[in-house]
Design an enzyme around this catalytic site. Structure first.
Site, short mmCIF file in Angstrom:
data_model
loop_
_atom_site.label_atom_id
_atom_site.label_comp_id
_atom_site.label_asym_id
_atom_site.label_seq_id
_atom_site.Cartn_x
_atom_site.Cartn_y
_atom_site.Cartn_z
N GLY A 1 0.81 -1.22 0.00
CA GLY A 1 0.00 0.00 0.00
C GLY A 1 0.84 1.25 0.00
N ALA B 1 2.53 2.96 -5.27
CA ALA B 1 2.19 2.05 -6.37
C ALA B 1 0.90 1.28 -6.08
CB ALA B 1 3.34 1.09 -6.62
N LYS C 1 5.56 22.06 -10.91
CA LYS C 1 6.93 21.80 -11.38
C LYS C 1 7.01 22.04 -12.88
CE LYS C 1 10.12 17.95 -12.04
NZ LYS C 1 10.41 16.53 -11.83
C1 LIG Z 1 15.50 7.80 -2.76
C2 LIG Z 1 14.28 7.73 -3.62
C3 LIG Z 1 13.74 8.89 -4.17
C4 LIG Z 1 12.63 8.82 -5.01
N1 LIG Z 1 12.14 9.96 -5.61
C5 LIG Z 1 11.17 9.85 -6.54
C6 LIG Z 1 10.66 10.99 -7.22
O1 LIG Z 1 11.05 12.12 -6.96
N2 LIG Z 1 9.72 10.80 -8.16
C7 LIG Z 1 9.23 9.57 -8.45
O2 LIG Z 1 8.41 9.45 -9.35
N3 LIG Z 1 9.63 8.49 -7.76
C8 LIG Z 1 10.58 8.60 -6.83
N4 LIG Z 1 10.99 7.50 -6.15
C9 LIG Z 1 10.30 6.24 -6.34
C10 LIG Z 1 8.99 6.27 -5.58
O3 LIG Z 1 9.24 6.52 -4.22
C11 LIG Z 1 8.27 4.94 -5.73
O4 LIG Z 1 8.17 4.63 -7.09
C12 LIG Z 1 6.89 5.02 -5.18
O5 LIG Z 1 6.90 5.51 -3.88
C13 LIG Z 1 6.25 3.67 -5.19
O6 LIG Z 1 6.78 2.85 -4.20
P1 LIG Z 1 6.08 1.46 -3.95
O7 LIG Z 1 4.66 1.70 -3.63
O8 LIG Z 1 6.40 0.57 -5.10
O9 LIG Z 1 6.85 0.87 -2.70
P2 LIG Z 1 6.72 1.20 -1.13
O10 LIG Z 1 6.43 2.61 -0.86
O11 LIG Z 1 7.95 0.62 -0.50
O12 LIG Z 1 5.47 0.36 -0.64
C14 LIG Z 1 5.56 -1.02 -0.40
C15 LIG Z 1 4.30 -1.48 0.30
O13 LIG Z 1 4.37 -2.90 0.45
C16 LIG Z 1 4.03 -3.24 1.78
N5 LIG Z 1 4.67 -4.51 2.12
C17 LIG Z 1 5.94 -4.88 1.94
N6 LIG Z 1 6.14 -6.13 2.42
C18 LIG Z 1 4.95 -6.55 2.89
C19 LIG Z 1 4.49 -7.74 3.51
N7 LIG Z 1 5.32 -8.77 3.78
N8 LIG Z 1 3.20 -7.82 3.87
C20 LIG Z 1 2.34 -6.79 3.63
N9 LIG Z 1 2.71 -5.63 3.06
C21 LIG Z 1 4.00 -5.52 2.70
C22 LIG Z 1 4.54 -2.07 2.62
O14 LIG Z 1 3.91 -2.02 3.86
C23 LIG Z 1 4.13 -0.91 1.71
O15 LIG Z 1 2.78 -0.61 1.93
C24 LIG Z 1 12.05 7.56 -5.27
C25 LIG Z 1 12.56 6.42 -4.66
C26 LIG Z 1 13.66 6.48 -3.85
C27 LIG Z 1 14.20 5.23 -3.21
#
Ligand SMILES: Cc1cc2nc3c(=O)[nH]c(=O)nc-3n(C[C@H](O)[C@H](O)[C@H](O)COP(=O)(O)OP(=O)(O)OC[C@H]3O[C@@H](n4cnc5c(N)ncnc54)[C@H](O)[C@@H]3O)c2cc1C
Length: 503
Positions: free
Chosen positions: A13, A16, A79
């Site tokens: 959550g 993405a 932006k």
């Molecule tokens: C340093 C950095 C800077 C960034 N800056 C930008 C930017 O400026 N612009 C941009 O477009 N993108 C940027 N990004 C990328 C952006 O942050 C991500 O693409 C976006 O936040 C999506 O992340 P996510 O949802 O895939 O992962 P996460 O935010 O890590 O979410 C993962 C989810 O999975 C859940 N989860 C994991 N394991 C389990 C489990 N075992 N059981 C249940 N739930 C679980 C967690 O609780 C969480 O809810 C950046 C990334 C980084 C690392």
């Protein structure tokens, strides 16, 4: 009658997971196909990801969002591009501004006329011919409106927002549309022993959740796509060597500027993202070339205002999953790969994966031909973005650190070499099919990083020198006049989308 998918489970959550849930809940009838999302508050989200690119407006349109409301609720700002400081050489800067540069003339791109005059030392810098570039320099902003031929009709913009508030915003949107949220930690995954398809996930609580289709949004862990499906990872750190980031918010000390700033340091670079209530900062670096402690202190020494929290360290490996979709499991977001945040492309990749999912939406037969084509398109998209990012590191004159010496002399993918060589020869740049970044983006960064073409499109020589001078001048005048008309970015926010104060 097709054997339709009746149940989708999203694992994760973060941005993405909730963006995927929001889009599915908007386009699907959840009475016929339910959407459930499981996430763990204990694990939390990556909590960064605050800068976007203009295409996010399409996602907002898909959700029918009220954009002002969205900006207010996420403490957002606008932006117009990214300013790159110290990338080509220390002390130099340039802007990668969104949208048009100049006006094409007689079927030849404006920039070839500009290149001719720049070679003669008779043109101003490229950003002076772009409304986003000039507005950025003056701290101005407004959304485009119907102003005929004026550049005011065509202002390309994106957003900066608070990542946590954005995730909450899309979560509220989804929960209002029947997406069921389950709090819990996924502990195991059950695969069908014959087909290798995922049948269910098991939570630590003992609850088992079955579904037809599993979307892995579990972040870097890639709980399903890697943990269960074991698709493997293409590691790109030989080209994109940064593997860590310290992130810290700080107090704002002035009005928010309408662009992201990226400042290169000795072994990486620092982002600065202005929001309404604070500034987001981070130092992306390569642990091969700099220690974590040094990187942390560089960040803390280069903040505008007082830090508002302890810096957080994030670790990553640049690259992508070998397959983003395998059997009945699709990876979206960081679980599918990460190429570092230099051009704010990750949230865009979430959005484009969602769009592609709509085009390739499966039934229970999960046709391999569709999955293969999905993966081919996804690979194409990320590989083109990867090359664009490598360009920033490789095309540099910096020789003041081991890191820059490595980047400047490393071997690069052949298609990137070809693109650079073509530009060097005659200034030509071609967009490859549906690649994300336009020829203008490539131009701004190639030129900004110091690559100089030896020539330009010879059709330009049909126009007299005087006429080209006049036309360039006229573009500049029209842009300056348009920017004079625009309010400041701060004023525009106050009048349209001022967020409530957070104590
Ligand atoms: C340093 C950095 C800077 C960034 N800056 C930008 C930017 O400026 N612009 C941009 O477009 N993108 C940027 N990004 C990328 C952006 O942050 C991500 O693409 C976006 O936040 C999506 O992340 P996510 O949802 O895939 O992962 P996460 O935010 O890590 O979410 C993962 C989810 O999975 C859940 N989860 C994991 N394991 C389990 C489990 N075992 N059981 C249940 N739930 C679980 C967690 O609780 C969480 O809810 C950046 C990334 C980084 C690392």
């Amino acid at each position: 009658m097709q054997d339709s998918i009746k149940k989708i489970l999203i694992v994760g959550g973060g941005t993405a997971g909730w963006m995927t849930a929001a889009a599915l809940s908007k386009v699907m009838d959840t009475r016929f196909c339910s959407v459930q999302l499981v996430e763990s508050d204990d694990i939390g989200t990556v909590g960064v990801g605050e800068a976007t690119i203009p295409i996010i407006q399409m996602f907002n349109k898909l959700l029918d969002l009220d954009e002002d409301e969205f900006v207010k609720k996420t403490q957002g700002t606008f932006k117009l591009g990214i300013e790159f400081v110290n990338w080509k050489s220390i002390g130099q800067k340039y802007i990668h501004a969104f949208g048009d540069v100049g006006k094409d003339m007689d079927a030849v791109q404006f920039y070839h006329y500009w290149l001719k005059m720049a070679q003669l030392g008779q043109a101003e810098e490229l950003g002076r011919y772009s409304i986003a570039g000039v507005a950025s320099a003056h701290g101005k902003f407004m959304r485009p409106f119907d102003a005929g031929n004026s550049p005011l009709s065509n202002i390309a913009y994106a957003f900066h927002f608070d990542a946590g508030l954005y995730a909450r915003f899309v979560r509220e949107f989804s929960e209002c549309r029947e997406v069921q949220r389950t709090e819990g930690k996924v502990a195991a995954t059950d695969l069908d022993s014959n087909t290798g398809f995922i049948q269910s996930v098991l939570l630590e609580s003992g609850e088992r959740i079955e579904a037809d289709f599993f979307i892995d949004c579990s972040g870097f862990r890639g709980l399903l796509i890697d943990g269960a499906m074991k698709v493997g990872y293409d590691n790109w750190s030989q080209w994109l060597p940064c593997d860590r980031a310290w992130a810290v918010p700080c107090e704002s000390v002035g009005d928010p500027i309408p662009y992201t700033r990226s400042t290169a340091h000795a072994a990486g670079w620092q982002w600065r993202i202005p929001l309404q209530h604070r500034v987001g900062n981070g130092h992306v670096f390569s642990s091969k070339f700099m220690s974590e402690d040094e990187a942390r202190s560089i960040l803390l020494n280069n903040l505008d205002g007082k830090p508002l929290a302890e810096p957080r360290l994030l670790k990553f490996v640049t690259g992508k999953r070998k397959k983003m979709w395998e059997k009945n499991c699709l990876a979206i977001g960081l679980s599918s790969g990460f190429m570092e945040p230099l051009e704010s492309t990750s949230i865009h990749l979430v959005q484009s994966s969602i769009g592609r999912l709509m085009s390739f939406f499966p039934n229970k037969s999960f046709d391999q031909v569709d999955i293969d084509e999905f993966n081919r398109q996804a690979d194409f998209e990320v590989e083109k973005i990867r090359d664009f990012l490598i360009l920033h590191y490789h095309a540099t004159e910096r020789n003041d650190s081991e890191f820059w010496n490595y980047c400047r002399t490393m071997s690069i993918p052949p298609e990137l070499t070809q693109k650079i060589e073509q530009f060097k020869k005659n200034g030509r740049i071609f967009r490859n099919n549906n690649e994300m970044f336009s020829d203008l983006s490539w131009l701004e960064v190639m030129y900004g990083q110091g690559i100089r073409p030896r020539s330009y499109n010879p059709l330009v020589d049909r126009m007299s020198h005087e006429e080209i001078t006049q036309r360039l001048e006229s573009v500049r005048r029209v842009i300056d006049k348009s920017v004079d008309y625009m309010p400041t970015h701060a004023q525009y926010i106050v009048e349209n989308c001022k967020a409530e104060k957070i104590d």
